[in-house]
Scaffold this motif. Structure first.
Motif, mmCIF file in Angstrom:
data_model
loop_
_atom_site.group_PDB
_atom_site.id
_atom_site.type_symbol
_atom_site.label_atom_id
_atom_site.label_comp_id
_atom_site.label_asym_id
_atom_site.label_seq_id
_atom_site.Cartn_x
_atom_site.Cartn_y
_atom_site.Cartn_z
ATOM 1 N N GLU A 70 8.623 36.854 -1.924
ATOM 2 C CA GLU A 70 9.846 37.595 -2.213
ATOM 3 C C GLU A 70 10.789 36.750 -3.077
ATOM 4 O O GLU A 70 11.339 37.232 -4.071
ATOM 5 C CB GLU A 70 10.550 37.993 -0.913
ATOM 6 N N LEU A 71 10.962 35.482 -2.713
ATOM 7 C CA LEU A 71 11.866 34.610 -3.457
ATOM 8 C C LEU A 71 11.356 34.373 -4.880
ATOM 9 O O LEU A 71 12.130 34.425 -5.838
ATOM 10 C CB LEU A 71 12.062 33.282 -2.727
ATOM 11 N N ASP A 76 12.218 35.164 -10.534
ATOM 12 C CA ASP A 76 11.672 35.595 -11.824
ATOM 13 C C ASP A 76 12.536 36.710 -12.420
ATOM 14 O O ASP A 76 12.830 36.720 -13.610
ATOM 15 C CB ASP A 76 10.228 36.079 -11.685
ATOM 16 N N ARG A 77 12.966 37.645 -11.568
ATOM 17 C CA ARG A 77 13.811 38.748 -12.043
ATOM 18 C C ARG A 77 15.184 38.222 -12.491
ATOM 19 O O ARG A 77 15.696 38.606 -13.539
ATOM 20 C CB ARG A 77 13.959 39.797 -10.954
ATOM 21 N N LEU A 78 15.782 37.338 -11.678
ATOM 22 C CA LEU A 78 17.084 36.763 -12.031
ATOM 23 C C LEU A 78 17.015 36.067 -13.388
ATOM 24 O O LEU A 78 17.909 36.232 -14.227
ATOM 25 C CB LEU A 78 17.532 35.757 -10.962
ATOM 26 N N PRO A 83 5.692 36.526 -17.251
ATOM 27 C CA PRO A 83 4.654 35.652 -17.828
ATOM 28 C C PRO A 83 4.140 36.181 -19.164
ATOM 29 O O PRO A 83 3.795 37.349 -19.297
ATOM 30 C CB PRO A 83 3.549 35.669 -16.761
ATOM 31 N N GLY A 84 4.157 35.300 -20.174
ATOM 32 C CA GLY A 84 3.612 35.635 -21.483
ATOM 33 C C GLY A 84 4.501 36.459 -22.395
ATOM 34 O O GLY A 84 4.123 36.732 -23.533
ATOM 35 N N TYR A 111 12.689 26.584 -14.075
ATOM 36 C CA TYR A 111 12.923 27.521 -15.165
ATOM 37 C C TYR A 111 13.563 26.744 -16.308
ATOM 38 O O TYR A 111 14.680 26.241 -16.165
ATOM 39 C CB TYR A 111 13.815 28.679 -14.714
ATOM 40 N N VAL A 112 12.834 26.613 -17.411
ATOM 41 C CA VAL A 112 13.332 25.904 -18.593
ATOM 42 C C VAL A 112 13.528 26.904 -19.719
ATOM 43 O O VAL A 112 12.913 27.975 -19.732
ATOM 44 C CB VAL A 112 12.371 24.769 -19.038
ATOM 45 N N ALA A 113 14.359 26.539 -20.670
ATOM 46 C CA ALA A 113 14.590 27.417 -21.825
ATOM 47 C C ALA A 113 13.273 27.695 -22.539
ATOM 48 O O ALA A 113 12.488 26.785 -22.788
ATOM 49 C CB ALA A 113 15.579 26.765 -22.776
ATOM 50 N N ALA A 114 13.039 28.967 -22.824
ATOM 51 C CA ALA A 114 11.846 29.352 -23.580
ATOM 52 C C ALA A 114 11.926 28.727 -24.978
ATOM 53 O O ALA A 114 13.016 28.368 -25.445
ATOM 54 C CB ALA A 114 11.764 30.879 -23.670
#
Length: 137
Positions: A70-71, A76-78, A83-84, A111-114
């Motif tokens: 769930e987390l 990922d949503r936040l 992915p991809g 989470y790093v800058a794309a």
């Protein structure tokens, strides 16, 4: 793969998203250090940008076993991470984080800058000196 999360922005204790997303879903939170990245200001939140000379301070968050999936989905949503997807603002990557308490290294999701965002920030972004971001929570 079940890994802890390294958070450095609005998910840190005392910041706007900590209670909203992490409260009741974590087993342990402790100070950590991500080497090989620097922080840049974003619109109300920071971006970690990979850079060999940098360090980012934050928290290493271990999810409760029953809350992990769930987390992961919530974070990922936040972070608007898919992915991809080339439109991502952030990429979720596995990196080594050092526990500040005892210096041990652990693998964690960060989470790093794309790449496109990182390139823009390097060119004209505002770097957060000292690698520690505190918002206006």
């Amino acid at each position: 793969m079940t890994l802890p999360f390294f958070v450095y922005g609005t998910l840190r204790p005392g910041e706007v998203n900590h209670d909203r997303f992490l409260r009741g879903r974590t087993a342990h939170e402790e100070p950590g250090l991500l080497r090989g990245a620097v922080l840049y200001e974003g619109p109300g939140y920071p971006y970690a940008v990979e850079a060999p000379e940098g360090e980012v301070r934050g928290e290493l968050v271990t999810a409760r076993t029953e809350s992990y999936e769930e987390l992961l989905a919530l974070l990922d949503r936040l972070e608007e991470y898919v992915p991809g997807d080339p439109r991502n603002l952030y990429d979720r990557v596995e990196r080594t984080v050092v526990r500040e308490a005892d210096g041990t290294a652990v693998r964690a999701w960060v989470y790093v800058a794309a790449p496109a965002v990182a390139a823009r920030l390097r060119a004209r972004g505002t770097r957060v000196e000292g690698g520690e971001w505190r918002g206006a929570a």
